[in-house]
Enzyme design. Structure first.
Site, PDB file in Angstrom:
ATOM      1  N   TRP A  14       0.671  -1.059   0.075  1.00 42.06           N
ATOM      2  CA  TRP A  14       0.057  -0.124   0.000  1.00 42.06           C
ATOM      3  C   TRP A  14       0.854   1.063  -0.004  1.00 42.06           C
ATOM      4  CZ3 TRP A  14      -4.614  -0.693   3.962  1.00 42.06           C
ATOM      5  CH2 TRP A  14      -5.447  -1.670   3.573  1.00 42.06           C
ATOM      6  N   LYS A  15       2.049   1.234   0.103  1.00 46.34           N
ATOM      7  CA  LYS A  15       3.214   2.398   0.256  1.00 46.34           C
ATOM      8  C   LYS A  15       2.297   3.112   1.358  1.00 46.34           C
ATOM      9  CE  LYS A  15       4.672   1.329  -4.241  1.00 46.34           C
ATOM     10  NZ  LYS A  15       5.233   2.159  -5.371  1.00 46.34           N
ATOM     11  N   HIS A  99      12.922  -2.187  -0.612  1.00 42.84           N
ATOM     12  CA  HIS A  99      12.139  -1.579  -1.973  1.00 42.84           C
ATOM     13  C   HIS A  99      12.909  -0.304  -2.461  1.00 42.84           C
ATOM     14  CE1 HIS A  99       8.976   0.540  -4.017  1.00 42.84           C
ATOM     15  NE2 HIS A  99       8.269  -0.800  -4.022  1.00 42.84           N
ATOM     16  N   GLU A 169      11.739  -6.379  -8.986  1.00 43.23           N
ATOM     17  CA  GLU A 169      11.084  -5.039  -9.499  1.00 43.23           C
ATOM     18  C   GLU A 169      12.015  -4.172 -10.025  1.00 43.23           C
ATOM     19  OE1 GLU A 169       7.725  -4.610  -6.681  1.00 43.23           O
ATOM     20  OE2 GLU A 169       9.195  -3.497  -5.746  1.00 43.23           O
TER      21      GLU A 169
HETATM   22  C1  PEP Z   1       6.080  -1.285  -6.384  1.00 39.89           C
HETATM   23  O1  PEP Z   1       6.707  -0.101  -6.379  1.00 39.89           O
HETATM   24  O2  PEP Z   1       6.590  -2.151  -5.433  1.00 39.89           O
HETATM   25  C2  PEP Z   1       5.325  -1.522  -7.264  1.00 39.89           C
HETATM   26  C3  PEP Z   1       5.288  -2.561  -8.015  1.00 39.89           C
HETATM   27  O3  PEP Z   1       4.459  -0.519  -7.482  1.00 39.89           O
HETATM   28  P1  PEP Z   1       3.375  -0.280  -8.708  1.00 39.89           P
HETATM   29  O4  PEP Z   1       2.507  -1.709  -8.970  1.00 39.89           O
HETATM   30  O5  PEP Z   1       2.408   0.466  -8.460  1.00 39.89           O
HETATM   31  O6  PEP Z   1       4.170  -0.231  -9.942  1.00 39.89           O
END
Ligand code: PEP
Length: 259
Positions: A14-15, A99, A169
């Site tokens: 959710w950040k 992250h 990521e």
């Molecule tokens: C993230 O930053 O972990 C991520 C995958 O975000 P988003 O799905 O919004 O790109």
């Protein structure tokens, strides 16, 4: 050779959202309602720390809670920090570490390494994020991911390695990156094979139990592609996890593809 089945996992980050506890509770309860029949997929939601307690009170056996960081230390004089033990004692079971948004604030591989070690001792499952900010023609991004893995996982005992989840990521595919580009399932597959190779060389056969997942603007439209062709054991959506319908749809897709 005997193939190890790895249960798939969908983790919502959710950040720093949403703005109120009421919205957080509503979002969580709606997801919980929509996934009440899920059996084959592990589901994790990682809200901001301050919503943890309220969300833990919403009864669901289907969703585990995680956090987005943790301090590597025991109780003591660490103003503003929250320890891995406190988080476990509160009821969190997972922790996103390294992250790219935290790395951008100055977190180093060696900071992440300490956090992983404390998390494992506390009983939290570390979700360790790796990934390059850009791709170059000489493929040096493989070297970058290799050093992230080696430095973050330095000194982790072989018998703990399978507890760790690696999230690939690529920063260039994350929704908030300016000029972002879509990553393809092939991009994810190539990197997950590479990650497994690096880790197997270092930690041996236990690595076959580890889950390697993908994140980078995954949504309900491309989740199936990544799960079927990306060679991954799950997904880490950011933005899509803030929409209960989209997030539940991603979980349904995963469930339908799981044996
Ligand atoms: C993230 O930053 O972990 C991520 C995958 O975000 P988003 O799905 O919004 O790109």
């Amino acid at each position: 050779m005997h193939m190890i089945q790895r249960k798939k996992i969908i983790i919502g980050n959710w950040k720093m959202n949403p703005e109120t506890a009421e919205e957080a509770e509503k979002l969580f309860s709606t997801v919980a309602k929509n996934v009440s029949r899920t059996k084959k997929t592990d589901i994790v939601i990682c809200p901001p720390f301050i919503y943890l307690q309220a969300l833990l009170k919403i009864r669901t056996s289907k969703i585990k809670l995680g956090v987005q960081d943790a301090f590597p230390g025991s109780v003591g004089a660490y103003t503003g920090e929250v320890s891995t033990d406190m988080l476990y004692n509160m009821g969190a079971r997972y922790v996103i570490l390294g992250h790219s948004e935290r790395r951008a604030l100055g977190e180093s591989n060696s900071d992440i390494n300490k956090k992983i070690k404390f998390s494992l001792v506390a009983g939290l499952v570390p979700i360790v994020c790796v990934g390059e900010s850009a791709r170059d023609l000489s493929h040096s991004y493989f070297n970058l991911v290799k050093s992230q893995l080696e430095e973050c996982l330095k000194g982790i005992p072989k018998n703990s390695i399978s507890k760790i989840i690696i999230a690939y990521e690529p920063i260039w595919a994350i929704s908030t990156t300016l000029d972002r580009k879509d990553a393809t399932p092939e991009d994810a597959k190539e990197m997950t094979i590479f990650i497994r190779k690096i880790l197997s060389d270092k930690f041996g056969s236990e690595v076959s139990r580890m889950r390697v997942i993908y994140g980078g603007s995954v949504n309900e439209k491309d989740a199936a592609l990544f799960l079927e062709h990306g060679g991954v054991d799950g997904l880490l959506p950011g933005r899509a996890s803030l929409d209960a319908t989209k997030f539940a749809k991603i979980i349904d897709i995963c469930e339908a593809l799981s044996k």
